[in-house]
Scaffold this motif. Sequence first.
Motif, mmCIF file in Angstrom:
data_model
loop_
_atom_site.group_PDB
_atom_site.id
_atom_site.type_symbol
_atom_site.label_atom_id
_atom_site.label_comp_id
_atom_site.label_asym_id
_atom_site.label_seq_id
_atom_site.Cartn_x
_atom_site.Cartn_y
_atom_site.Cartn_z
ATOM 1 N N LEU A 135 25.803 -3.948 -5.840
ATOM 2 C CA LEU A 135 25.015 -3.038 -6.664
ATOM 3 C C LEU A 135 23.534 -3.314 -6.429
ATOM 4 C CD1 LEU A 135 26.989 -3.094 -10.043
ATOM 5 C CD2 LEU A 135 27.196 -1.500 -8.137
ATOM 6 N N PHE A 137 19.853 -2.326 -7.695
ATOM 7 C CA PHE A 137 19.096 -1.721 -8.789
ATOM 8 C C PHE A 137 17.648 -1.530 -8.344
ATOM 9 C CE2 PHE A 137 22.687 -3.668 -10.810
ATOM 10 C CZ PHE A 137 23.002 -2.850 -11.875
ATOM 11 N N VAL A 142 20.096 3.488 -9.272
ATOM 12 C CA VAL A 142 21.109 2.445 -9.112
ATOM 13 C C VAL A 142 22.042 2.881 -7.991
ATOM 14 C CG1 VAL A 142 22.923 1.098 -10.218
ATOM 15 C CG2 VAL A 142 20.964 1.873 -11.559
ATOM 16 N N GLY A 179 17.110 3.843 -13.500
ATOM 17 C CA GLY A 179 17.006 2.579 -12.791
ATOM 18 C C GLY A 179 16.779 1.451 -13.772
ATOM 19 N N ILE A 180 16.338 0.316 -13.261
ATOM 20 C CA ILE A 180 16.099 -0.841 -14.111
ATOM 21 C C ILE A 180 14.609 -1.067 -14.313
ATOM 22 C CG2 ILE A 180 15.943 -2.637 -12.347
ATOM 23 C CD1 ILE A 180 17.882 -4.308 -14.072
ATOM 24 N N ASP A 198 15.924 0.795 -18.959
ATOM 25 C CA ASP A 198 15.047 1.593 -18.097
ATOM 26 C C ASP A 198 13.804 1.920 -18.911
ATOM 27 O OD1 ASP A 198 13.747 3.326 -16.434
ATOM 28 O OD2 ASP A 198 15.503 4.531 -15.943
#
Length: 458
Positions: A135, A137, A142, A179-180, A198
Motif C-alpha cells: 500500500l 499512501f 492511496v 490521501g494521508i 486526510d
Amino acid sequence: MATTIELSYFNTFWLKRLKNYTQYKETGGTGGGGTTAGAVPYIPTNVYEDWFVEEARIRGGYNNTSVNLGVKAYLVEDEPQQQTFKNRLIYSGIINSRTGINNTNQFPIGEDITRSVDPRSGSIQKLYAENTNLLVFQEKKVNRALIDKDAIYTAEGQPVTASTNLVIGQITPFEGNFGISRDPGSFAVHGYNKYFTDRDNSAVLKLGPSGIEQISNFGMIDYFRDILAQDGEIIGAYDIYNKNYVITLGDPKVTIAYDELINGFTSFFNYIPQLSTSCLGRYITFQDNAIWQHYVNTSYNNFYGVQYNSSVTFVFNPEPTRMKTFKTISYEGSNGWEVPASSFITDITGVDTNPQEPVLGNTSYTDSVSRIYSYDEGFYTDPASQVEYRAGFDRKQNTYYAALKNNAPTRAMEVIFDAAQETGIKAFYATVKLQTDTTTDPTGPKELFAVGSNYNRR
C-alpha cells in the motif's frame, strides 16, 4: 564559509553536502515571484543544508588504500547535484538469510529497479506491506502495488495475476481522491482495516475490503473540519484492549476514540501521548520519556499520575417546535454525579426587531440553572430544626433526581413568578452537562445509564 580542521596525521578529506528541500503548506492565494502567500514550512529551515566530512583513505593510515569514485565510463552526469524524487520507489538486491545472500546495498542502475506513482497526487508519505501487496499512501491518493507478480488483462478487461521476476508490479489507485496528506503518524492498522487522516480534505478515513470510507461523517463532520484545519502533529494508534482507533490532534491537542462496533466516536480523553501502540492485548502510550500501560491502574481517570473528572453532555429536545419549561433532571447510575453551575443551559432567545423595545432584540440571552450537587455533597442538616435535607440530587428507588432552579430568573420585560413556588427554565431545547464530583470515591468507577428531564408545555 571556510572551515579549519586540525589533523594529527596525513590524510585526504572530502567535504560533502546533503541538500534537503523544505516542504511548504499552502495557506493562501498565489503571491509574487511564484511563491505561495502565507506558506508555512513543514520542515524547519535550520536543516536546509547538512554538511559532513568523509575520509579518502581506509582507517586514515598514511599508506593505506585510497577510496575514490573510480572510472565512470557507463554514465555522464550532466547535473551532479543530489535530486529528490518524491513520487518514486526504488528497491535493492535480494536478501536471503538461509543462503547468506545479502544484496541490500546494491542498486544497479542498469536494471529496472524504480516505480513511479502519479506526481499530481503529491509525495509518498507511507508504505505498508499487506500480504503480497504494497500500500502506497500519497498526499492525495492511496495506491495498491503488486509484489512479485503482475496483472495481465483479458479481452474483457478482467485482470489475471501472473508470476514474474518483477519486484513491484502494477500500481493501481483506490477509488476516491483521498490521501494521508502529510501526516503518516496518523496511520494505524488492525486486522484488515487501516485508519488514517486526510488533513487536506478534513476527513478521518478507514481503508477496508470495500475501499476507503469517511468515518468522520458519523456525526463529526463539523468537528473534524475545524480541528484538522489546525497545525500540529497527528498521532494515531489502535487500542487493542478497547477495540478503538485513537487519534491525538489539534492545537491544543485532544485525544478522541472511534469504535468500529457502533460506527461512531465514543469519547474524548484527557491524556495526550507522544506515541501510542498496542502489543499482546495491551494498550501502551509514551509520555515524558516513560512507558505507560493503560487499563491496569486501580484508580479510574488517572493518566500519567494526574487525576481527572469524567463528564457527559446531553441535549434535551422533546417536541422541538413547542416551547417548554424544564422542571427536573434525573439519572440512573452511580452515586457521585453532579450538574455544575450554568451547565444546564437553554437555547438562545433569538431575534426580535420590535422598534419600541430594542432590548428585546438580544440574540445571545440564555437561561441556566444553579449548581445541582451530587447525592453526598448536597447533604446537610438544618441547624434550626435538625432535619436532614439534600441541596442537590436525591435518591428514590435507585434513581437520582433534582428540581431545576433558575440561576438568573429576572431580565427586562420578563414576567416574574414567586421564586419560592416556581422552578424550571423555559426553552425549546436545553443542553446539560453531568460530571463526577471530587469527593465521592474519586478514583473509583462511575456508571451512567440514562438521563432524563420532566417538562411542562408552555
